[in-house]
Design an enzyme around this catalytic site. Structure first.
Site, short mmCIF file in Angstrom:
data_model
loop_
_atom_site.label_atom_id
_atom_site.label_comp_id
_atom_site.label_asym_id
_atom_site.label_seq_id
_atom_site.Cartn_x
_atom_site.Cartn_y
_atom_site.Cartn_z
N LYS A 146 -45.30 -18.22 1.12
CA LYS A 146 -45.11 -16.92 1.78
C LYS A 146 -43.59 -16.75 1.94
O LYS A 146 -42.99 -17.22 2.89
CB LYS A 146 -45.82 -16.92 3.14
CG LYS A 146 -46.22 -15.56 3.69
CD LYS A 146 -45.11 -14.55 3.78
CE LYS A 146 -44.23 -14.76 5.00
NZ LYS A 146 -43.01 -13.88 4.99
N SER A 191 -35.96 -19.22 11.71
CA SER A 191 -35.26 -19.26 12.99
C SER A 191 -36.02 -20.13 13.99
O SER A 191 -37.23 -20.34 13.86
CB SER A 191 -35.12 -17.83 13.52
OG SER A 191 -36.41 -17.28 13.72
N GLU A 250 -39.95 -11.45 3.27
CA GLU A 250 -40.23 -10.10 2.75
C GLU A 250 -38.95 -9.35 2.42
O GLU A 250 -38.97 -8.27 1.84
CB GLU A 250 -41.11 -9.31 3.73
CG GLU A 250 -40.54 -9.10 5.12
CD GLU A 250 -40.79 -10.24 6.10
OE1 GLU A 250 -40.61 -11.42 5.70
OE2 GLU A 250 -41.13 -9.96 7.27
N ARG A 251 -37.78 -9.94 2.80
CA ARG A 251 -36.52 -9.23 2.53
C ARG A 251 -36.03 -9.47 1.10
O ARG A 251 -35.34 -8.63 0.54
CB ARG A 251 -35.45 -9.67 3.52
CG ARG A 251 -35.77 -9.12 4.91
CD ARG A 251 -34.74 -9.58 5.90
NE ARG A 251 -35.41 -10.25 7.02
CZ ARG A 251 -34.79 -10.96 7.94
NH1 ARG A 251 -33.49 -11.12 7.87
NH2 ARG A 251 -35.47 -11.51 8.91
N CYS A 307 -27.96 -22.14 6.98
CA CYS A 307 -28.29 -22.93 8.18
C CYS A 307 -27.33 -24.09 8.33
O CYS A 307 -27.29 -24.72 9.37
CB CYS A 307 -29.71 -23.44 8.10
SG CYS A 307 -29.90 -24.65 6.79
N GLU A 360 -26.90 -18.28 17.62
CA GLU A 360 -26.70 -18.50 16.19
C GLU A 360 -26.36 -17.13 15.60
O GLU A 360 -27.22 -16.25 15.55
CB GLU A 360 -27.98 -19.04 15.54
CG GLU A 360 -27.80 -19.29 14.06
CD GLU A 360 -29.08 -19.70 13.32
OE1 GLU A 360 -30.18 -19.26 13.69
OE2 GLU A 360 -28.95 -20.46 12.34
N PHE A 414 -35.04 -15.77 4.54
CA PHE A 414 -34.40 -14.90 3.54
C PHE A 414 -33.18 -15.54 2.91
O PHE A 414 -32.75 -15.15 1.83
CB PHE A 414 -34.01 -13.56 4.19
CG PHE A 414 -32.72 -13.63 4.97
CD1 PHE A 414 -31.50 -13.46 4.32
CD2 PHE A 414 -32.69 -13.90 6.34
CE1 PHE A 414 -30.29 -13.55 5.01
CE2 PHE A 414 -31.50 -14.00 7.04
CZ PHE A 414 -30.30 -13.82 6.36
P1 NAD Z 1 -37.12 -15.79 10.36
O1 NAD Z 1 -37.53 -16.84 11.33
O2 NAD Z 1 -36.95 -14.40 10.84
O3 NAD Z 1 -38.19 -15.71 9.15
C1 NAD Z 1 -38.64 -16.85 8.49
C2 NAD Z 1 -40.05 -16.60 7.97
O4 NAD Z 1 -40.92 -16.37 9.07
C3 NAD Z 1 -40.16 -15.39 7.06
O5 NAD Z 1 -41.00 -15.71 5.98
C4 NAD Z 1 -40.77 -14.32 7.96
O6 NAD Z 1 -41.58 -13.42 7.25
C5 NAD Z 1 -41.59 -15.13 8.93
N1 NAD Z 1 -41.68 -14.50 10.26
C6 NAD Z 1 -40.73 -13.71 10.85
N2 NAD Z 1 -41.15 -13.33 12.06
C7 NAD Z 1 -42.37 -13.87 12.25
C8 NAD Z 1 -43.31 -13.83 13.32
N3 NAD Z 1 -43.06 -13.15 14.46
N4 NAD Z 1 -44.46 -14.50 13.18
C9 NAD Z 1 -44.72 -15.20 12.07
N5 NAD Z 1 -43.87 -15.26 11.02
C10 NAD Z 1 -42.71 -14.62 11.11
O7 NAD Z 1 -35.79 -16.33 9.66
P2 NAD Z 1 -34.84 -15.57 8.63
O8 NAD Z 1 -34.06 -14.54 9.37
O9 NAD Z 1 -35.58 -15.19 7.42
O10 NAD Z 1 -33.88 -16.78 8.21
C11 NAD Z 1 -32.73 -17.16 8.94
C12 NAD Z 1 -33.03 -18.29 9.88
O11 NAD Z 1 -33.53 -19.42 9.16
C13 NAD Z 1 -31.80 -18.80 10.61
O12 NAD Z 1 -32.13 -19.07 11.94
C14 NAD Z 1 -31.44 -20.08 9.86
O13 NAD Z 1 -30.72 -21.04 10.59
C15 NAD Z 1 -32.81 -20.58 9.53
N6 NAD Z 1 -32.78 -21.53 8.43
C16 NAD Z 1 -32.92 -22.85 8.73
C17 NAD Z 1 -32.86 -23.80 7.73
C18 NAD Z 1 -33.03 -25.25 8.03
O14 NAD Z 1 -33.09 -26.03 7.10
N7 NAD Z 1 -33.11 -25.67 9.27
C19 NAD Z 1 -32.65 -23.39 6.40
C20 NAD Z 1 -32.50 -22.03 6.13
C21 NAD Z 1 -32.57 -21.11 7.17
#
Ligand code: NAD
Length: 499
Positions: free
Chosen positions: A173, A226, A176-177, A281, A381, A149
C-alpha cells in the site's frame, strides 16, 4: 486525466471503489493524475489474490524463487531511468537523487538473491544418544507493507524483496501522493516471471490501511511513515495478533566538535540537511556545535545560499520542491515559529520563487541559529530543508541533548578525536550512527532501524532482521530407533534430559 490503478492478481485494475485521489507535480503545482483509492472490497480482492498465491509460491523451490529474483534485479536495473522519472515527477526530488534511491532499493533485491544461504537452518547430530536436532524457517503467509511518500521505490524495496524471497506473498500500500513507481515495479515482477498474486499493489489511504489491519488473512504488517501513524499501526496490528514492525519519524543530530575539519563538516551538513529538500528520515535537521558555532553557521550559510533550487528534471538542480502545498505551508509556519520564539534566521528559504515554476511548492534552504530545545523548530520533525543550529559545551552535553529527544533514528559526529567518537557511539540511544558520515544508512546486508519513537516493534528492516521478521522458526528433534535396541523401549516419566 491519467488514472493510476491497483495491481491485483497479476493485472492492473481500477477496483470497485469510486473514490480518487489527486496526484500533483510539485514542481509545476499542476495535478497530473488521479489515483484510485481502495475500499473494503478492493482490500478483500488483494488479500484473496495473495492468499491464493501463497501455497504455490511458498512451496516453490529456493532455486525457482532465486531465478525470479535475479530476473527482477536485471529488469529494475534496466528501468532505473523510467522509475526515477516517475519519482521525480510525483515527489519532486532531483533525478540523480531518484536514481540513487532505486539503486539502494536494488541492493536489497541483490541481498534477497542470496536467500538459499540466508534460509539455511542448523543441524546438530547426536544431541542425545540416537537423537538429532535441526531447525528451519517458514514464511508467514500474506504480508502487507505500508509506505511513505518520501522514498516511493526504496522503502517498498526494503520490504518486499525479502518477504517474497522468504516465500511470502505481498500487498504493497504505497503513499497516495506518489503511487506510480509501485505500479512499474509490479509490471517488472510480472515480466520477471513472478506468479500472479505474489506481489500486489493496493492504492489507497486510511481506509485501505485499516482494511489490511483488520483482515484476518494478513499475517504481518511492515510500516514506514510518521511516528503518530507508526504508533497507531503497531497498536492495532499487535491487538489483532499480527506480526508488526513500524518505523516512524526522526530528528537527527550532527555533533560538530572543535577538532572537526569544518570545511568537510559544513559541506556534508549542507548535503545531509538539504538533499531531497530535507524529506529524508535520515536527514540531519539539528547541528550541535561545540565551540565552533559562529564559524560553522557562516560556512553552512554560504554553501546553502549557493545551492541551485529548481525542478528535479533540470540537471543543474541540487534541490527540488517539497511534496505538496500543505507540506510547504507547514514548513514555512515552523520557520515563522522559530523567528517568533527568538531564533536567528541566517538563511531564509521562505518566499523563494523558481523562474518558470512559479506555482511549484518550493522552500529554499534555511539555516536557523540560536535554536533551543524548547522551540518548535527543534521539537517538531520539520521534514523540509531547514537546519537548526544548537550549541552545547562539550560532547557529554551533546550526547545528553540527543538522548533527551524522543526520536532515535540516526545521528552523526564530525571529529578527529577517536576518543570522542567512541564515547559518542556507546553513549547515544540511537539506532544508526555515523562517524564523519552524515547519512549513515546501513547497507542492505545489515538491518535498518531506529530506537525509541523512531521504531515500534522488535525487528529492524531488511538484512538479517528482515529475514527473521518474514519467517518463523521450527526446531525438530528426531530419533529413529532401531527396533532391536534397548532405547526403542525406554520411555521415561521424568522431563527429558540428554543421555
Ligand atoms: P505518513 O505517516 O503520513 O504516511 C505513511 C503511510 O501511512 C502512507 O501510506 C499513508 O497513506 C498512510 N497513512 C497516513 N495517514 C494514515 C492514517 N490516519 N491511518 C492509516 N494510514 C495512514 O508519512 P509520510 O508523510 O508519507 O512520510 C513521511 C514520514 O515518514 C516522516 O515522518 C519520515 O520521518 C517517515 N519516514 C521514516 C522512515 C524510517 O525509516 N524511520 C523512512 C522514511 C520516512
Amino acid at each position: 486525466m491519467k488514472v493510476i490503478d491497483h495491481w491485483i492478481g497479476g493485472k492492473a485494475t481500477s477496483g470497485s471503489d469510486e473514490r480518487r485521489g489527486a496526484v500533483w507535480n510539485p514542481a509545476t503545482g499542476q495535478q497530473q493524475a488521479e489515483v484510485v483509492l481502495a475500499g473494503r472490497q478492493d482490500v478483500d480482492a488483494a488479500v484473496a489474490a495473495a492468499r491464493d498465491a501463497f501455497p504455490g509460491w511458498s512451496q516453490a523451490s529456493l532455486s525457482a524463487r532465486t531465478r525470479v529474483l535475479f530476473a527482477f534485479r536485471e529488469l529494475v536495473n534496466a528501468n532505473i531511468e523510467r522509475i526515477a522519472e516517475a519519482i521525480t515527477d510525483e515527489h519532486g526530488k532531483v533525478l540523480s537523487d531518484a536514481r540513487g534511491e532505486v539503486q539502494r532499493g536494488l541492493e536489497v533485491v541483490e541481498f534477497a538473491c542470496g536467500i538459499p544461504q540466508l534460509l539455511k537452518g542448523d543441524f546438530s547430530a547426536q544431541i542425545s544418544t540416537g537423537v538429532d536436532l535441526h531447525s528451519f524457517r517458514e514464511p508467514l503467509g500474506v504480508c502487507a507493507g505500508i509506505t511513505p511518500f518520501n522514498f516511493p521505490a526504496m522503502v517498498p524495496m526494503w520490504m518486499f524483496p525479502v518477504a517474497i524471497a522468504c516465500g511470502n506473498t505481498f500487498i504493497l500500500k504505497p503513499s497516495e501522493r506518489d503511487p506510480s513507481a509501485s505500479l512499474i515495479l509490479a509490471e517488472l515482477w510480472a515480466e520477471a516471471g513472478l506468479p500472479d498474486g505474489v506481489f500486489n499493489v493496493l492504492q489507497g489511504d486510511k481506509e485501505a490501511v485499516d482494511g489490511l489491519l483488520e483482515h484476518p488473512d494478513v499475517a504481518a504488517i511492515s510500516f514506514v511513515g510518521s511516528t503518530p501513524i507508526a504508533r497507531y499501526i503497531h497498536g492495532r496490528a499487535s491487538q489483532a495478533g499480527k506480526r508488526v514492525q513500524a518505523l516512524g519519524g526522526a530528528k537527527n543530530h550532527a555533533i560538530v566538535m572543535p577538532d572537526a575539519d569544518l570545511d568537510y563538516a559544513s559541506d556534508h551538513l549542507v548535503a545531509a540537511a538539504f538533499g531531497s529538500a530535507g524529506e529524508r528520515c535520515m536527514a540531519i535537521s539539528a547541528a550541535v556545535a561545540i565551540g565552533v558555532g559562529s564559524e560553522l553557521v557562516d560556512r553552512v550559510s554560504q554553501k546553502a545560499l549557493a545551492m541551485k533550487v529548481g525542478s528535479g528534471r533540470e540537471t543543474a538542480s541540487q534541490m527540488g520542491p517539497v511534496v505538496t502545498a500543505q507540506a510547504r505551508d507547514r514548513i514555512i509556519g515552523l520557520i515563522d515559529s522559530g523567528e517568533r520564539q527568538g531564533a536567528q534566521i541566517h538563511v531564509d528559504g521562505r518566499g523563494i520563487t523558481v523562474p518558470g515554476y512559479e506555482q511549484g511548492y518550493f522552500v529554499g534552504p534555511t539555516v536557523i541559529d540560536a535554536v533551543t530545545p524548547q522551540m518548535d523548530v527543534y521539537r517538531e520533525e520539520i521534514f523540509g530543508p531547514v537546519l537548526s543550529v544548537v550549541r552545547t559545551d562539550d560532547v557529554d552535553a551533546a550526547i545528553d541533548l540527543i538522548n533527551a529527544n524522543p526520536y532515535g533514528n540516526g545521528t552523526t559526529i564530525f571529529t578527529s578525536s577517536g576518543e570522542a567518537a567512541r564515547r559518542f557511539q556507546r553513549g547515544v540511544h540511537v539506532g544508526m550512527i555515523g562517524i564523519n558520515v552524515p547519512v549513515p544508512v546501513p547497507m542492505a546486508y545489515y538491518s535498518f532501524g531506529g530506537w525509541k519513537d523512531s521504531l515500534f516493534g522488535e525487528h529492524h528492516i531488511h538484512g538479517p532482521e528482515g529475514v527473521s521478521f518474514y519467517t518463523r522458526g521450527k526446531v525438530i528433534t528426531s530419533r529413529w530407533p532401531h527396533v532391536d535396541h534397548a532405547e526403542h523401549q525406554a520411555a521415561h516419566f521424568n522431563f527429558p534430559t540428554a543421555r
